[in-house]
Design an enzyme around this catalytic site. Sequence first.
Site, PDB file in Angstrom:
ATOM      1  N   SER A 147       4.896   7.276   9.791  1.00 56.21           N
ATOM      2  CA  SER A 147       4.740   6.188  10.752  1.00 56.21           C
ATOM      3  C   SER A 147       4.166   6.783  12.033  1.00 56.21           C
ATOM      4  O   SER A 147       4.143   8.010  12.208  1.00 56.21           O
ATOM      5  CB  SER A 147       6.127   5.598  11.030  1.00 56.21           C
ATOM      6  N   TYR A 160      15.091   4.359  13.171  1.00 54.26           N
ATOM      7  CA  TYR A 160      13.793   4.412  12.474  1.00 54.26           C
ATOM      8  C   TYR A 160      12.990   5.617  12.950  1.00 54.26           C
ATOM      9  O   TYR A 160      12.443   6.382  12.155  1.00 54.26           O
ATOM     10  CB  TYR A 160      13.028   3.111  12.741  1.00 54.26           C
TER      11      TYR A 160
HETATM   12  P1  NAP Z   1       8.044  -4.057   3.669  1.00 54.83           P
HETATM   13  O1  NAP Z   1       6.918  -5.009   3.530  1.00 54.83           O
HETATM   14  O2  NAP Z   1       9.308  -4.496   4.312  1.00 54.83           O
HETATM   15  O3  NAP Z   1       8.364  -3.450   2.228  1.00 54.83           O
HETATM   16  C1  NAP Z   1       9.419  -2.542   2.061  1.00 54.83           C
HETATM   17  C2  NAP Z   1       9.486  -2.141   0.603  1.00 54.83           C
HETATM   18  O4  NAP Z   1      10.582  -1.233   0.435  1.00 54.83           O
HETATM   19  C3  NAP Z   1       9.735  -3.310  -0.315  1.00 54.83           C
HETATM   20  O5  NAP Z   1       9.055  -3.088  -1.526  1.00 54.83           O
HETATM   21  C4  NAP Z   1      11.243  -3.273  -0.545  1.00 54.83           C
HETATM   22  O6  NAP Z   1      11.524  -3.853  -1.802  1.00 54.83           O
HETATM   23  C5  NAP Z   1      11.488  -1.764  -0.550  1.00 54.83           C
HETATM   24  N1  NAP Z   1      12.841  -1.408  -0.138  1.00 54.83           N
HETATM   25  C6  NAP Z   1      13.430  -1.635   1.069  1.00 54.83           C
HETATM   26  N2  NAP Z   1      14.700  -1.197   1.045  1.00 54.83           N
HETATM   27  C7  NAP Z   1      14.911  -0.677  -0.192  1.00 54.83           C
HETATM   28  C8  NAP Z   1      16.039  -0.092  -0.846  1.00 54.83           C
HETATM   29  N3  NAP Z   1      17.208   0.049  -0.242  1.00 54.83           N
HETATM   30  N4  NAP Z   1      15.896   0.323  -2.123  1.00 54.83           N
HETATM   31  C9  NAP Z   1      14.726   0.179  -2.760  1.00 54.83           C
HETATM   32  N5  NAP Z   1      13.632  -0.368  -2.218  1.00 54.83           N
HETATM   33  C10 NAP Z   1      13.732  -0.805  -0.949  1.00 54.83           C
HETATM   34  O7  NAP Z   1       7.605  -2.755   4.491  1.00 54.83           O
HETATM   35  P2  NAP Z   1       6.180  -2.087   4.750  1.00 54.83           P
HETATM   36  O8  NAP Z   1       5.746  -2.492   6.090  1.00 54.83           O
HETATM   37  O9  NAP Z   1       5.296  -2.268   3.574  1.00 54.83           O
HETATM   38  O10 NAP Z   1       6.646  -0.574   4.875  1.00 54.83           O
HETATM   39  C11 NAP Z   1       6.486   0.354   3.825  1.00 54.83           C
HETATM   40  C12 NAP Z   1       6.639   1.755   4.405  1.00 54.83           C
HETATM   41  O11 NAP Z   1       5.660   1.933   5.423  1.00 54.83           O
HETATM   42  C13 NAP Z   1       7.987   2.015   5.069  1.00 54.83           C
HETATM   43  O12 NAP Z   1       8.370   3.351   4.846  1.00 54.83           O
HETATM   44  C14 NAP Z   1       7.696   1.795   6.529  1.00 54.83           C
HETATM   45  O13 NAP Z   1       8.572   2.501   7.361  1.00 54.83           O
HETATM   46  C15 NAP Z   1       6.280   2.327   6.618  1.00 54.83           C
HETATM   47  N6  NAP Z   1       5.535   1.857   7.779  1.00 54.83           N
HETATM   48  C16 NAP Z   1       5.203   0.550   7.936  1.00 54.83           C
HETATM   49  C17 NAP Z   1       4.457   0.158   9.046  1.00 54.83           C
HETATM   50  C18 NAP Z   1       4.005  -1.253   9.276  1.00 54.83           C
HETATM   51  O14 NAP Z   1       3.412  -1.508  10.333  1.00 54.83           O
HETATM   52  N7  NAP Z   1       4.246  -2.176   8.369  1.00 54.83           N
HETATM   53  C19 NAP Z   1       4.078   1.109   9.986  1.00 54.83           C
HETATM   54  C20 NAP Z   1       4.451   2.423   9.809  1.00 54.83           C
HETATM   55  C21 NAP Z   1       5.168   2.790   8.696  1.00 54.83           C
HETATM   56  P3  NAP Z   1      12.880  -4.713  -2.060  1.00 54.83           P
HETATM   57  O15 NAP Z   1      13.048  -5.638  -0.910  1.00 54.83           O
HETATM   58  O16 NAP Z   1      12.620  -5.389  -3.376  1.00 54.83           O
HETATM   59  O17 NAP Z   1      13.964  -3.702  -2.157  1.00 54.83           O
END
Ligand code: NAP
Length: 256
Positions: A147, A160
């Site tokens: 991130s 986080y």
């Molecule tokens: P998201 O849309 O909320 O998706 C999160 C994913 O993780 C979902 O597939 C969810 O599936 C799974 N998940 C969450 N908790 C879990 C658990 N306890 N066990 C198993 N699976 C779990 O998030 P995203 O934005 O795509 O983020 C994905 C990654 O990118 C994360 O590591 C996040 O920190 C990172 N990131 C995101 C951003 C951004 O701007 N979006 C920026 C920097 C970094 P279920 O709900 O089915 O469990």
Amino acid sequence: MLSSLFSLDNKTALVTGGNTGIGFGIARGLAEAGARVAISGRDRKKNAEALAALGAVREGCVARVFDLADTAGIEAFYEKVSREMSGLDILVNNAGITVRGKTEELTLGDWEGVMRVNLTAPFVLSQCYARERIGNKTGGSIVLIGSLMCEATRPTVAAYTASKGGIRQLVKQLATDWAPHGIRVNGVGPGYIRTDMTAPLVENEEFNGWVLKRTPLGRWGVPEDLAPAAVFLASEAAAFITGQMLYVDGGWLATF
Ligand code: NAP
């Protein structure tokens, strides 16, 4: 041919949190590059929808329900998926959660919950992968999703930020420890990307305006922006790259 270096034909991959958002974007990218992909998440419905979309790209993909907060169950989960896929060539630790709020009011449960899913689970899963690959003498590639918070922070995201700072160092440590076994370990650091996780931020007019102004390329990223970076790092094109973070952030970290 240079382009063949980017091919993932005949490879298999596991993408945690691959049923939506960035994880799904990466899973689809890996499948488009030729890999059979296993995705995981807690939500059966999201898994099924994502698998249907992946199946249109590449046959042999699977979706498995698993809660990564169950760290004691990770080894059995990994072994099951690896057996089902006849081994895993690529591991993408993507699943992540956040808790936003005043740092002085963050509960211990919130802190531990975020650290468990964002940092402990990727560590344990990477250990499982490495033990298997070291045993088979096959080398491999791990990608951890970081991130902007690997490098910087903003108010209200203490757990986080701590977890993602840990990911930054974990990439370096695992790369160092497992390079002798031919296992490369790198990170992809997304900037502000439109997903379920950031939906409340996109809807917040003030925050949305700040992101657009603060990001040199002037837009939110989309999950598809992350796929090429993950495919590259997973592929032979990155054969001499390990211990690195590749930020896909529209220039956010380059400026202040
Ligand atoms: P998201 O849309 O909320 O998706 C999160 C994913 O993780 C979902 O597939 C969810 O599936 C799974 N998940 C969450 N908790 C879990 C658990 N306890 N066990 C198993 N699976 C779990 O998030 P995203 O934005 O795509 O983020 C994905 C990654 O990118 C994360 O590591 C996040 O920190 C990172 N990131 C995101 C951003 C951004 O701007 N979006 C920026 C920097 C970094 P279920 O709900 O089915 O469990």
